[in-house]
Design a protein around this motif. Structure first.
Motif, PDB file in Angstrom:
ATOM      1  N   ASN A  61     -53.566 -80.726 -40.787  1.00 26.01           N
ATOM      2  CA  ASN A  61     -53.768 -79.369 -40.273  1.00 26.01           C
ATOM      3  C   ASN A  61     -52.551 -78.819 -39.524  1.00 26.01           C
ATOM      4  N   GLY A  62     -51.450 -79.569 -39.502  1.00 23.09           N
ATOM      5  CA  GLY A  62     -50.227 -79.085 -38.865  1.00 23.09           C
ATOM      6  C   GLY A  62     -50.103 -79.419 -37.390  1.00 23.09           C
ATOM      7  N   LYS A  63     -51.032 -80.174 -36.836  1.00 23.16           N
ATOM      8  CA  LYS A  63     -51.003 -80.467 -35.405  1.00 23.16           C
ATOM      9  C   LYS A  63     -50.381 -81.824 -35.084  1.00 23.16           C
ATOM     10  N   GLY A  64     -49.715 -82.445 -36.053  1.00 25.37           N
ATOM     11  CA  GLY A  64     -49.049 -83.721 -35.819  1.00 25.37           C
ATOM     12  C   GLY A  64     -47.610 -83.516 -35.379  1.00 25.37           C
ATOM     13  N   TYR A  65     -46.828 -84.557 -35.515  1.00 27.50           N
ATOM     14  CA  TYR A  65     -45.426 -84.503 -35.108  1.00 27.50           C
ATOM     15  C   TYR A  65     -44.590 -85.309 -36.086  1.00 27.50           C
ATOM     16  N   PRO A  66     -43.307 -85.071 -36.220  1.00 24.63           N
ATOM     17  CA  PRO A  66     -42.408 -84.369 -35.312  1.00 24.63           C
ATOM     18  C   PRO A  66     -42.255 -82.871 -35.585  1.00 24.63           C
ATOM     19  N   GLU A  67     -42.596 -82.404 -36.771  1.00 30.62           N
ATOM     20  CA  GLU A  67     -42.281 -81.015 -37.114  1.00 30.62           C
ATOM     21  C   GLU A  67     -43.489 -80.108 -37.259  1.00 30.62           C
ATOM     22  N   GLY A  68     -44.689 -80.634 -37.128  1.00 32.36           N
ATOM     23  CA  GLY A  68     -45.874 -79.801 -37.308  1.00 32.36           C
ATOM     24  C   GLY A  68     -46.076 -79.374 -38.751  1.00 32.36           C
ATOM     25  N   LEU A  69     -45.673 -80.212 -39.691  1.00 26.18           N
ATOM     26  CA  LEU A  69     -45.898 -79.917 -41.104  1.00 26.18           C
ATOM     27  C   LEU A  69     -47.392 -79.953 -41.387  1.00 26.18           C
ATOM     28  N   SER A  70     -47.810 -79.273 -42.458  1.00 23.65           N
ATOM     29  CA  SER A  70     -49.230 -79.281 -42.812  1.00 23.65           C
ATOM     30  C   SER A  70     -49.406 -79.380 -44.314  1.00 23.65           C
ATOM     31  N   GLY A  71     -50.589 -79.842 -44.715  1.00 21.36           N
ATOM     32  CA  GLY A  71     -50.976 -79.894 -46.115  1.00 21.36           C
ATOM     33  C   GLY A  71     -49.910 -80.498 -47.012  1.00 21.36           C
ATOM     34  N   GLU A  72     -49.601 -79.761 -48.070  1.00 19.30           N
ATOM     35  CA  GLU A  72     -48.660 -80.225 -49.082  1.00 19.30           C
ATOM     36  C   GLU A  72     -47.205 -80.264 -48.597  1.00 19.30           C
ATOM     37  N   GLU A  73     -46.948 -79.687 -47.420  1.00 20.31           N
ATOM     38  CA  GLU A  73     -45.598 -79.802 -46.845  1.00 20.31           C
ATOM     39  C   GLU A  73     -45.284 -81.253 -46.500  1.00 20.31           C
ATOM     40  N   ILE A  74     -46.321 -82.019 -46.239  1.00 23.94           N
ATOM     41  CA  ILE A  74     -46.174 -83.442 -45.931  1.00 23.94           C
ATOM     42  C   ILE A  74     -46.156 -84.180 -47.260  1.00 23.94           C
ATOM     43  N   SER A  75     -45.186 -85.051 -47.452  1.00 27.89           N
ATOM     44  CA  SER A  75     -45.118 -85.776 -48.722  1.00 27.89           C
ATOM     45  C   SER A  75     -46.380 -86.605 -48.927  1.00 27.89           C
ATOM     46  N   LEU A  76     -46.727 -86.809 -50.177  1.00 24.94           N
ATOM     47  CA  LEU A  76     -47.913 -87.599 -50.503  1.00 24.94           C
ATOM     48  C   LEU A  76     -47.796 -88.991 -49.884  1.00 24.94           C
ATOM     49  N   GLY A  77     -46.633 -89.593 -49.954  1.00 25.21           N
ATOM     50  CA  GLY A  77     -46.451 -90.924 -49.378  1.00 25.21           C
ATOM     51  C   GLY A  77     -46.758 -90.956 -47.896  1.00 25.21           C
ATOM     52  N   ALA A  78     -46.299 -89.962 -47.158  1.00 27.91           N
ATOM     53  CA  ALA A  78     -46.561 -89.910 -45.719  1.00 27.91           C
ATOM     54  C   ALA A  78     -48.042 -89.666 -45.451  1.00 27.91           C
ATOM     55  N   ARG A  79     -48.708 -88.879 -46.298  1.00 26.14           N
ATOM     56  CA  ARG A  79     -50.141 -88.636 -46.131  1.00 26.14           C
ATOM     57  C   ARG A  79     -50.935 -89.910 -46.389  1.00 26.14           C
ATOM     58  N   ILE A  80     -50.487 -90.697 -47.348  1.00 28.67           N
ATOM     59  CA  ILE A  80     -51.142 -91.982 -47.641  1.00 28.67           C
ATOM     60  C   ILE A  80     -50.934 -92.945 -46.472  1.00 28.67           C
ATOM     61  N   GLN A 116     -56.788 -84.333 -39.407  1.00 33.37           N
ATOM     62  CA  GLN A 116     -55.713 -85.321 -39.328  1.00 33.37           C
ATOM     63  C   GLN A 116     -55.292 -85.797 -40.718  1.00 33.37           C
ATOM     64  N   PHE A 117     -56.254 -85.943 -41.613  1.00 29.27           N
ATOM     65  CA  PHE A 117     -55.982 -86.579 -42.908  1.00 29.27           C
ATOM     66  C   PHE A 117     -56.184 -85.629 -44.086  1.00 29.27           C
ATOM     67  N   ASP A 118     -55.384 -85.844 -45.106  1.00 32.52           N
ATOM     68  CA  ASP A 118     -55.586 -85.167 -46.385  1.00 32.52           C
ATOM     69  C   ASP A 118     -56.949 -85.628 -46.904  1.00 32.52           C
ATOM     70  N   PRO A 119     -57.871 -84.706 -47.161  1.00 33.94           N
ATOM     71  CA  PRO A 119     -59.208 -85.106 -47.598  1.00 33.94           C
ATOM     72  C   PRO A 119     -59.219 -85.933 -48.883  1.00 33.94           C
ATOM     73  N   LYS A 120     -58.372 -85.579 -49.832  1.00 33.94           N
ATOM     74  CA  LYS A 120     -58.345 -86.324 -51.096  1.00 33.94           C
ATOM     75  C   LYS A 120     -57.824 -87.738 -50.879  1.00 33.94           C
ATOM     76  N   VAL A 121     -56.800 -87.877 -50.061  1.00 34.34           N
ATOM     77  CA  VAL A 121     -56.234 -89.203 -49.791  1.00 34.34           C
ATOM     78  C   VAL A 121     -57.251 -90.063 -49.046  1.00 34.34           C
ATOM     79  N   ALA A 122     -57.874 -89.515 -48.027  1.00 31.89           N
ATOM     80  CA  ALA A 122     -58.860 -90.280 -47.259  1.00 31.89           C
ATOM     81  C   ALA A 122     -60.036 -90.685 -48.135  1.00 31.89           C
ATOM     82  N   LYS A 123     -60.535 -89.762 -48.957  1.00 26.27           N
ATOM     83  CA  LYS A 123     -61.664 -90.089 -49.843  1.00 26.27           C
ATOM     84  C   LYS A 123     -61.278 -91.180 -50.832  1.00 26.27           C
ATOM     85  N   THR A 124     -60.083 -91.082 -51.396  1.00 23.81           N
ATOM     86  CA  THR A 124     -59.628 -92.099 -52.343  1.00 23.81           C
ATOM     87  C   THR A 124     -59.521 -93.458 -51.664  1.00 23.81           C
TER      88      THR A 124
END
Length: 137
Positions: A61-80, A116-124
Motif C-alpha cells: 500500500n506504499g507505507k513501507g520503506y525506504p521509498e514508499g513504493l506501492s503495488g507493481e512499483e515494487i519488484s515481484l522478487g521483493a514482494r515475495i 503490507q503484502f501483495d494479495p496474489k503473492v500472499a495467497k500463493t
C-alpha cells in the motif's frame, strides 16, 4: 537468504534486545536493508539481488520503506521476500518471544493482504503451505 545481510551492521544489543525497542533503535534497525544493499551491490555475482534486499521492507500500500513504493512499483522478487520474511519472523523464536506458530502467521498474512503484502503473492504462499500439509488452514 541475503535479504537481511545488512543486520551484520546493526549492533548486537539492538538485535538481541528482549524488551521493546526505542524509537531510535527502531530507526537504526530500519537501516539494515540499506546496509545490506551496500554490501552486496558491488559484488557482481550478487548485484542482481541487491534491489530485492533494498526494497523487501516496502509495503504493497506504499507505507513501507525506504521509498514508499506501492503495488507493481515494487519488484515481484521483493514482494515475495516480504511475505516469506514476515512468515519466517513470526514462526521463528526471537530474543523477545517464542515462535508464534503457523496458524497465527497465516492469519496475519491474510490480514495484511492488500496493505503490507501483495494479495496474489500472499495467497500463493499460503496455498503452497497448504499443499505441503505443513499447516491446518
Amino acid at each position: 537468504m541475503m535479504h537481511d545481510i545488512g543486520k551484520i551492521g546493526i549492533a548486537g544489543h539492538i538485535l538481541n534486545k528482549v524488551t521493546n525497542l526505542t524509537e531510535g533503535e527502531k530507526e537504526v534497525l530500519k537501516m539494515h536493508h540499506i546496509i545490506g544493499y551496500n554490501i552486496i551491490a558491488p559484488l557482481l555475482f550478487l548485484s542482481s539481488v541487491a534491489p530485492l534486499v533494498l526494497y523487501h521492507q516496502e509495503w504493497y500500500n506504499g507505507k513501507g520503506y525506504p521509498e514508499g513504493l506501492s503495488g507493481e512499483e515494487i519488484s515481484l522478487g521483493a514482494r515475495i521476500i516480504s511475505v516469506i520474511d514476515a512468515y519466517d519472523a513470526m514462526t521463528s523464536d526471537r530474543p523477545y518471544r517464542k515462535a508464534l506458530g503457523d496458524e497465527y502467521a497465516i492469519s496475519e498474512l491474510k490480514k495484511g493482504m492488500g496493505t503490507q503484502f501483495d494479495p496474489k503473492v500472499a495467497k500463493t504462499f499460503i496455498d503452497i503451505l497448504k499443499s505441503k500439509a505443513t499447516v491446518n488452514v
